[in-house]
Motif scaffolding. Structure first.
Motif, PDB file in Angstrom:
ATOM      1  N   LYS A 110       0.834  -1.212   0.000  1.00 42.91           N
ATOM      2  CA  LYS A 110       0.000   0.000   0.000  1.00 42.91           C
ATOM      3  C   LYS A 110       0.864   1.256   0.000  1.00 42.91           C
ATOM      4  O   LYS A 110       0.575   2.214  -0.709  1.00 42.91           O
ATOM      5  CB  LYS A 110      -0.927   0.006   1.214  1.00 42.91           C
ATOM      6  N   GLU A 111       1.921   1.246   0.788  1.00 45.44           N
ATOM      7  CA  GLU A 111       2.831   2.395   0.819  1.00 45.44           C
ATOM      8  C   GLU A 111       3.509   2.577  -0.531  1.00 45.44           C
ATOM      9  O   GLU A 111       3.665   3.707  -1.010  1.00 45.44           O
ATOM     10  CB  GLU A 111       3.892   2.211   1.918  1.00 45.44           C
ATOM     11  N   TYR A 112       3.890   1.477  -1.156  1.00 44.40           N
ATOM     12  CA  TYR A 112       4.532   1.538  -2.468  1.00 44.40           C
ATOM     13  C   TYR A 112       3.606   2.203  -3.488  1.00 44.40           C
ATOM     14  O   TYR A 112       4.046   3.017  -4.306  1.00 44.40           O
ATOM     15  CB  TYR A 112       4.917   0.127  -2.924  1.00 44.40           C
ATOM     16  N   GLU A 113       2.337   1.864  -3.441  1.00 37.59           N
ATOM     17  CA  GLU A 113       1.373   2.420  -4.393  1.00 37.59           C
ATOM     18  C   GLU A 113       1.242   3.938  -4.264  1.00 37.59           C
ATOM     19  O   GLU A 113       0.845   4.603  -5.211  1.00 37.59           O
ATOM     20  CB  GLU A 113       0.013   1.756  -4.224  1.00 37.59           C
ATOM     21  N   GLU A 114       1.577   4.484  -3.126  1.00 38.48           N
ATOM     22  CA  GLU A 114       1.467   5.927  -2.905  1.00 38.48           C
ATOM     23  C   GLU A 114       2.707   6.694  -3.372  1.00 38.48           C
ATOM     24  O   GLU A 114       2.713   7.920  -3.368  1.00 38.48           O
ATOM     25  CB  GLU A 114       1.203   6.204  -1.430  1.00 38.48           C
ATOM     26  N   LEU A 115       3.744   5.986  -3.790  1.00 37.59           N
ATOM     27  CA  LEU A 115       4.980   6.628  -4.226  1.00 37.59           C
ATOM     28  C   LEU A 115       4.844   7.188  -5.643  1.00 37.59           C
ATOM     29  O   LEU A 115       4.023   6.732  -6.426  1.00 37.59           O
ATOM     30  CB  LEU A 115       6.135   5.628  -4.198  1.00 37.59           C
ATOM     31  N   THR A 116       5.695   8.149  -5.956  1.00 39.79           N
ATOM     32  CA  THR A 116       5.764   8.663  -7.319  1.00 39.79           C
ATOM     33  C   THR A 116       6.456   7.625  -8.197  1.00 39.79           C
ATOM     34  O   THR A 116       7.094   6.688  -7.690  1.00 39.79           O
ATOM     35  CB  THR A 116       6.560   9.983  -7.378  1.00 39.79           C
ATOM     36  N   SER A 127       9.158   7.957  -9.951  1.00 41.28           N
ATOM     37  CA  SER A 127      10.608   7.957  -9.729  1.00 41.28           C
ATOM     38  C   SER A 127      10.961   7.275  -8.403  1.00 41.28           C
ATOM     39  O   SER A 127      11.985   6.586  -8.307  1.00 41.28           O
ATOM     40  CB  SER A 127      11.173   9.377  -9.777  1.00 41.28           C
ATOM     41  N   GLN A 128      10.120   7.440  -7.393  1.00 38.34           N
ATOM     42  CA  GLN A 128      10.359   6.747  -6.120  1.00 38.34           C
ATOM     43  C   GLN A 128      10.197   5.236  -6.290  1.00 38.34           C
ATOM     44  O   GLN A 128      10.967   4.460  -5.729  1.00 38.34           O
ATOM     45  CB  GLN A 128       9.407   7.269  -5.047  1.00 38.34           C
ATOM     46  N   LYS A 129       9.199   4.826  -7.071  1.00 36.76           N
ATOM     47  CA  LYS A 129       8.998   3.396  -7.331  1.00 36.76           C
ATOM     48  C   LYS A 129      10.205   2.806  -8.057  1.00 36.76           C
ATOM     49  O   LYS A 129      10.637   1.695  -7.757  1.00 36.76           O
ATOM     50  CB  LYS A 129       7.726   3.169  -8.145  1.00 36.76           C
ATOM     51  N   TYR A 133      16.608  -0.719  -5.524  1.00 37.82           N
ATOM     52  CA  TYR A 133      17.090  -1.255  -4.245  1.00 37.82           C
ATOM     53  C   TYR A 133      16.795  -2.747  -4.122  1.00 37.82           C
ATOM     54  O   TYR A 133      17.631  -3.517  -3.644  1.00 37.82           O
ATOM     55  CB  TYR A 133      16.459  -0.511  -3.065  1.00 37.82           C
ATOM     56  N   ILE A 134      15.629  -3.156  -4.563  1.00 38.64           N
ATOM     57  CA  ILE A 134      15.273  -4.574  -4.490  1.00 38.64           C
ATOM     58  C   ILE A 134      16.243  -5.402  -5.328  1.00 38.64           C
ATOM     59  O   ILE A 134      16.748  -6.433  -4.875  1.00 38.64           O
ATOM     60  CB  ILE A 134      13.812  -4.802  -4.931  1.00 38.64           C
TER      61      ILE A 134
END
Length: 105
Positions: A75-81, A83-85, A91-92
């Motif tokens: 859910k937090e990932y879905e809220e990212l822009t 470029s943040q994603k 990183y993964i």
């Protein structure tokens, strides 16, 4: 739902009968869910016991996350822009392979 509960019990070295006792359900309550509709409160009790999302028990879809922490991260990932994603994906890959994602041209 019954199949997933059996799987969770097996993973936790627990029988369905033992789970029913721990949750103060009557004998055979969970087994009846194969043919009858359980109450929401009882399904929630099972989900809470195993620390899984209720939707994980109810839906067969593989995209439903079992672990509440994983679901919260998604859910937090879905809220990212975007470029943040991209940075998170990089990183993964870095953690998995030791290689960051190359920037798109």
């Amino acid at each position: 739902m019954l199949k997933k509960i059996k799987q969770l019990c097996s993973q936790n070295n627990l029988t369905i009968s033992e789970l029913e006792k721990k949750l103060n359900f009557g004998n055979g309550t969970i087994h009846k869910w194969g043919n009858a509709q359980p109450s929401v409160s009882k399904v929630k009790s099972v989900a809470d016991y195993f620390n899984v999302d209720v939707n994980y028990l109810i839906y067969e879809d593989s995209y439903i996350f079992a672990n509440k922490e994983t679901m919260n991260v998604a859910k937090e990932y879905e809220e990212l822009t975007d470029s943040q994603k991209a940075l998170v994906r990089s990183y993964i890959l870095l953690f998995k392979n030791g290689q960051p994602l190359q920037p798109e041209s």
